[in-house]
Design an enzyme around this catalytic site. Structure first.
Site, PDB file in Angstrom:
ATOM      1  N   THR A  58      -7.757  11.144   0.870  1.00 14.90           N
ATOM      2  CA  THR A  58      -8.041  12.459   0.083  1.00 14.90           C
ATOM      3  C   THR A  58      -6.873  12.447  -1.197  1.00 14.90           C
ATOM      4  O   THR A  58      -7.378  13.156  -2.082  1.00 14.90           O
ATOM      5  CB  THR A  58      -8.328  13.666   0.845  1.00 14.90           C
ATOM      6  OG1 THR A  58      -6.784  13.911   1.646  1.00 14.90           O
ATOM      7  CG2 THR A  58      -9.351  13.570   1.914  1.00 14.90           C
ATOM      8  N   THR A  92       0.830  -1.194  -0.212  1.00 12.34           N
ATOM      9  CA  THR A  92       0.130  -0.217   0.145  1.00 12.34           C
ATOM     10  C   THR A  92       0.946   1.235   0.100  1.00 12.34           C
ATOM     11  O   THR A  92       1.287   1.676  -0.929  1.00 12.34           O
ATOM     12  CB  THR A  92      -1.040   0.182   1.270  1.00 12.34           C
ATOM     13  OG1 THR A  92      -0.107  -0.245   2.603  1.00 12.34           O
ATOM     14  CG2 THR A  92      -1.879  -1.161   0.997  1.00 12.34           C
ATOM     15  N   ASN A  97      -0.126  10.394   6.100  1.00  9.17           N
ATOM     16  CA  ASN A  97      -1.319  10.264   6.841  1.00  9.17           C
ATOM     17  C   ASN A  97      -2.227  11.072   6.801  1.00  9.17           C
ATOM     18  O   ASN A  97      -3.618  11.127   7.183  1.00  9.17           O
ATOM     19  CB  ASN A  97      -1.042   9.675   8.071  1.00  9.17           C
ATOM     20  CG  ASN A  97      -0.399   8.485   8.070  1.00  9.17           C
ATOM     21  OD1 ASN A  97      -0.945   7.366   7.946  1.00  9.17           O
ATOM     22  ND2 ASN A  97       1.198   8.195   8.249  1.00  9.17           N
ATOM     23  N   LYS A 121       4.351  -7.059   3.846  1.00 10.43           N
ATOM     24  CA  LYS A 121       3.879  -5.444   3.570  1.00 10.43           C
ATOM     25  C   LYS A 121       3.479  -4.862   4.960  1.00 10.43           C
ATOM     26  O   LYS A 121       3.154  -5.479   5.777  1.00 10.43           O
ATOM     27  CB  LYS A 121       2.783  -5.344   2.420  1.00 10.43           C
ATOM     28  CG  LYS A 121       1.167  -5.676   3.275  1.00 10.43           C
ATOM     29  CD  LYS A 121       0.407  -4.846   4.174  1.00 10.43           C
ATOM     30  CE  LYS A 121       0.508  -3.348   3.377  1.00 10.43           C
ATOM     31  NZ  LYS A 121      -0.208  -2.571   4.502  1.00 10.43           N
ATOM     32  N   THR A 157       0.095  -2.891  11.294  1.00 11.75           N
ATOM     33  CA  THR A 157      -0.769  -2.843   9.969  1.00 11.75           C
ATOM     34  C   THR A 157       0.282  -3.582   9.074  1.00 11.75           C
ATOM     35  O   THR A 157       1.044  -2.746   8.161  1.00 11.75           O
ATOM     36  CB  THR A 157      -1.052  -1.481   9.463  1.00 11.75           C
ATOM     37  OG1 THR A 157      -1.838  -0.872  10.272  1.00 11.75           O
ATOM     38  CG2 THR A 157      -1.619  -1.487   8.246  1.00 11.75           C
ATOM     39  N   GLU A 172       6.747   4.777   6.961  1.00 13.22           N
ATOM     40  CA  GLU A 172       6.232   5.819   6.372  1.00 13.22           C
ATOM     41  C   GLU A 172       6.989   7.159   6.635  1.00 13.22           C
ATOM     42  O   GLU A 172       6.787   7.754   7.591  1.00 13.22           O
ATOM     43  CB  GLU A 172       4.692   6.140   6.470  1.00 13.22           C
ATOM     44  CG  GLU A 172       3.893   4.850   5.982  1.00 13.22           C
ATOM     45  CD  GLU A 172       2.258   5.020   6.230  1.00 13.22           C
ATOM     46  OE1 GLU A 172       1.464   4.468   5.399  1.00 13.22           O
ATOM     47  OE2 GLU A 172       1.850   5.825   7.368  1.00 13.22           O
TER      48      GLU A 172
END
Length: 393
Positions: A393, A144, A388, A171, A182, A265
């Site tokens: 969006t 992702t 994040n 992942k 996650t 991230e």
């Protein structure tokens, strides 16, 4: 080249769940494989987690794993559960499997139902692609926000000279914190192993790896690690070989866990937090997690700032009982705090070259007890906030 165990076929196809990329991945064993799984402890468990747990409670053997990226199918109620079951039915029909032989997993946005028309359209693609895709294609398809695919492998040689392979993919980059994170993981081996032994091996490996990492302190709704052992190598794991198998699986999982923190991230650091001298391992874990979750510590690591005060302050508010006069702290192997007071030296000058490295080691001794714990944590960067803040969006 990373060795892939015998008897497994892969497919990775663009189903349209995410734009312009493969987003549906399948593994099929050519024979029933002893199966095990470890799952998130989040009370909002996604539909595929519920389905996979039930199937593993009912049967010891499975044939396939299917993972979609794009929709988590979490917090979708009974409709989401029906969607998950229908996706397994479609795959079973396309590949000539039984529905109950398939372990499903999903990753993506929470609260969004899966587009079942796209699942149906993708089945001929999966059918045609099975066996044509490489393991790398599978690892890429389940990504992702990951920056790179995560794979690791090990080999085990039996007393009679036969070899079996252990191979893992995962992942995960954000919403990472046990139990578990996650993250999705799959471990494959072509060894033959008893079901209860395989379950024990996986649990121990996950506890020593995926359950010892944190990026942001958030535990997901979809976390799971599946493990399949199909015996295609002809190597049978007996009591004498079990320790070697356990070490191989743990090695694979620990390598994947490191990659997850490395790929955090927006992250730029892998911070190894070692707490020792605690009254128990539980106390050491609490301290390590308090430090690893601290935004102040994490931003200091990002800024290459050896701000030891933030580390000892996190220890002080952890709730663990200790004597401040017994505390010793080293950063990147350099002692900077001893017996409750800073060591007189130019910390910034000494640590400047070390803080530029990707790997940062924190060792905090809080007494003379037997408790010890190691946690891998990421730093916290501007890019993490950007990713994040704009995720849906």
């Amino acid at each position: 080249m990373i060795p892939v165990p015998k008897g497994y076929s892969f497919a990775a196809v663009p189903a349209g769940f995410k734009k312009d990329r493969n987003d549906l991945a399948v593994i099929v064993s050519d024979r029933p494989a002893v199966a095990a799984g470890v799952f998130t402890t989040n009370r909002f468990q996604a539909a595929p987690v519920l389905v996979a747990r039930e199937r593993l409670e009912r049967a010891d053997a499975m044939r396939a794993v299917v993972i979609n990226a794009g929709q988590a199918n979490a917090c979708t109620g009974e409709a989401g559960l029906a969607d998950c079951l229908e996706s397994c039915r479609l795959l079973a029909e396309a590949l000539g499997l039984e529905e109950g032989e398939i372990l499903p997993a999903s990753t993506g946005v929470i609260g969004v139902r899966m587009p079942m028309d796209k699942w149906a359209t993708a089945m001929p693609l999966v059918q045609a692609n099975l066996g044509q895709a490489a393991a790398t294609d599978f690892a890429r398809a389940i990504m992702t926000t990951d920056a790179f695919p995560k794979m690791a492998a090990a080999r085990l040689t039996s007393p009679d000279g036969k070899e079996c392979a252990i191979f893992g993919m995962a992942k995960g980059a954000g919403m990472i914190c046990p139990n578990m994170a996650t993250m999705l993981g799959v471990v494959l081996t072509d060894a033959e192993v008893a079901p209860e032994q395989w379950r024990s091996v996986l649990r121990a490996a996950v506890d020593a790896s995926f359950n010892r990492v944190t990026v942001d302190g958030d535990t997901s709704t979809n976390d799971c690690v599946f493990a399949l052992a199909n015996g295609a190598s002809g190597v049978t794991i007996g009591d004498g070989e079990l320790q070697g198998l356990a070490e191989g699986v743990a090695q694979v999982c620990q390598t994947l866990a490191y990659m997850i923190v490395q790929d955090a991230e927006g992250g730029s650091k892998v911070v190894r937090i070692h707490v020792s001298g605690a009254r128990s391992m539980g106390d050491a874990e609490i301290v390590a997690r308090t430090i690893g979750h601290s935004p102040l510590v994490k931003t200091a690591m990002y800024g290459r700032d050896p701000n030891w005060g933030r580390i000892v302050a996190a220890l002080g508010r952890s709730g663990v009982d200790f004597n401040p006069g017994d505390v010793n702290l080293s950063l990147c192997g350099i002692p900077i705090f001893a017996k409750g007071a800073p060591i007189p030296q130019d910390h910034k000058a000494l640590l400047a070259p070390h803080m530029r490295r990707q790997d940062i080691h924190i060792h905090l001794s809080i007494g003379s007890g037997p408790g010890s714990y190691v946690l891998l944590a990421s730093d916290l960067t501007h890019e993490y906030v950007t990713i994040n803040a704009e995720y849906t969006t």
